[in-house]
Design an enzyme around this catalytic site. Structure first.
Site, PDB file in Angstrom:
ATOM      1  N   SER A  21     -25.732  -0.995 -25.229  1.00  0.00           N
ATOM      2  CA  SER A  21     -25.960  -2.442 -25.384  1.00  0.00           C
ATOM      3  C   SER A  21     -27.037  -2.666 -26.439  1.00  0.00           C
ATOM      4  CB  SER A  21     -26.434  -3.063 -24.076  1.00  0.00           C
ATOM      5  OG  SER A  21     -26.897  -4.394 -24.305  1.00  0.00           O
TER       6      SER A  21
ATOM      7  N   TYR B 168     -31.541  -2.669 -16.541  1.00  0.00           N
ATOM      8  CA  TYR B 168     -30.397  -2.619 -17.463  1.00  0.00           C
ATOM      9  C   TYR B 168     -30.805  -2.054 -18.824  1.00  0.00           C
ATOM     10  CZ  TYR B 168     -26.262  -4.238 -20.047  1.00  0.00           C
ATOM     11  OH  TYR B 168     -25.130  -4.301 -20.827  1.00  0.00           O
TER      12      TYR B 168
END
Ligand code: NDP
Length: 244
Positions: free
Chosen positions: A139, A153
């Site tokens: 990401s 995350y």
């Protein structure tokens, strides 16, 4: 060794993973996709690929469970005779303020997003011919963290970039390439339904829009294809200019 190529895509039941499975199948690659909770959605992806003339199968495997991942890799190897491509796409985004986040959420995030790709790479290697491909989905948040609540995350996706570099070294001798795609905001179930967050994220991209799962799938297809043969250990960002 069969003439066709085959791929294992983790988390192929929805979102980016479903688009990746569909795209690889359209390119003539036989695809196995894993799912955890969404069996009906996974079956639908397989049905659509089959109706379009491709080959696909859905396998249940919780990415946090290394035994289940190994069983899925072995089943794919048995069905297709080999696994040329692994796409580590399955991921979760458990957020929350650091003061309040249960440590179990951190553990679960790391188990699915980091331990899962590590275990999947181990599990496919006995089935992967030389010159295979491993493609991780990280990401852009690993490089640019836009707001709070993302500690678990972001940590997991930064680890995916490190894992990618390390595996590229481990497997380069076999001609296996390992790369990391870092999407920016892509319209899926994972993306916040909160319209304020959506507006902020949209404005933060140079292109002033969210990307589509198909735009990430196209990059996966490129990295899986012959023209990407000299790319390994790389992190490639596809974020509409979010991080510029
Ligand atoms: P979605 O939530 O839309 O889909 C997630 C997919 O992963 C589903 O197929 C889901 O399957 C699967 N999955 C989740 N947990 C597990 C598990 N424990 N075991 C196996 N499969 C699992 O997410 P996206 O498509 O948006 O995200 C895909 C990847 O892209 C993730 O790694 C995410 O971090 C990354 N990403 C996404 C961005 C975005 O803006 N959407 C931006 C940057 C990165 P099931 O429902 O069957 O459990």
């Amino acid at each position: 060794m069969p003439e066709y190529r085959s791929a294992l895509v983790t988390g192929g039941s929805r979102g980016i993973g479903a688009a990746i499975a569909t795209r690889l199948a359209a390119d003539g690659i036989r695809v196995a996709l894993t799912y955890n909770a969404s069996r009906t959605a996974a079956d639908r992806v397989v049905e659509e690929i089959t109706e379009a003339g491709g080959h696909a199968l859905a396998l249940h495997a919780d990415s946090a469970d290394a035994d289940q991942i190994r069983a899925a890799a072995d089943a794919t190897g048995r069905e297709y005779g080999k696994i040329d491509i692994l796409v580590n796409n399955a991921g979760i985004g458990m957020g929350g303020p650091i003061e309040e986040m249960p440590i179990e959420h951190f553990d679960r995030t790391m188990a699915v997003n980091v331990r899962g790709p590590f275990a999947a790479a181990q599990a496919v290697l006995p089935h992967m011919p030389d010159h295979g491909r491993i493609i991780n989905i990280g990401s852009v948040f690993a490089d640019r963290t836009p707001f709070g609540t993302l500690s678990a995350y972001v940590t997991s996706k930064a680890a995916v970039a490190g894992l990618t570099r390390a595996l590229a070294r481990d497997l380069g001798g076999r001609g296996i390439t390992v790369n990391n795609i870092q999407p920016g905001p892509i319209s899926t179930d994972l993306t916040s339904a909160d319209s304020h967050v959506r507006d902020v994220m949209t404005e933060a991209t140079a292109l002033r829009r969210f990307g589509t799962p198909e735009e990430i799938a196209g990059l996966v297809a490129y990295l899986a294809g012959p023209e990407a043969s000299y790319i390994t250990g790389a992190t490639i960002t596809a974020d509409g200019g979010y991080a510029v």
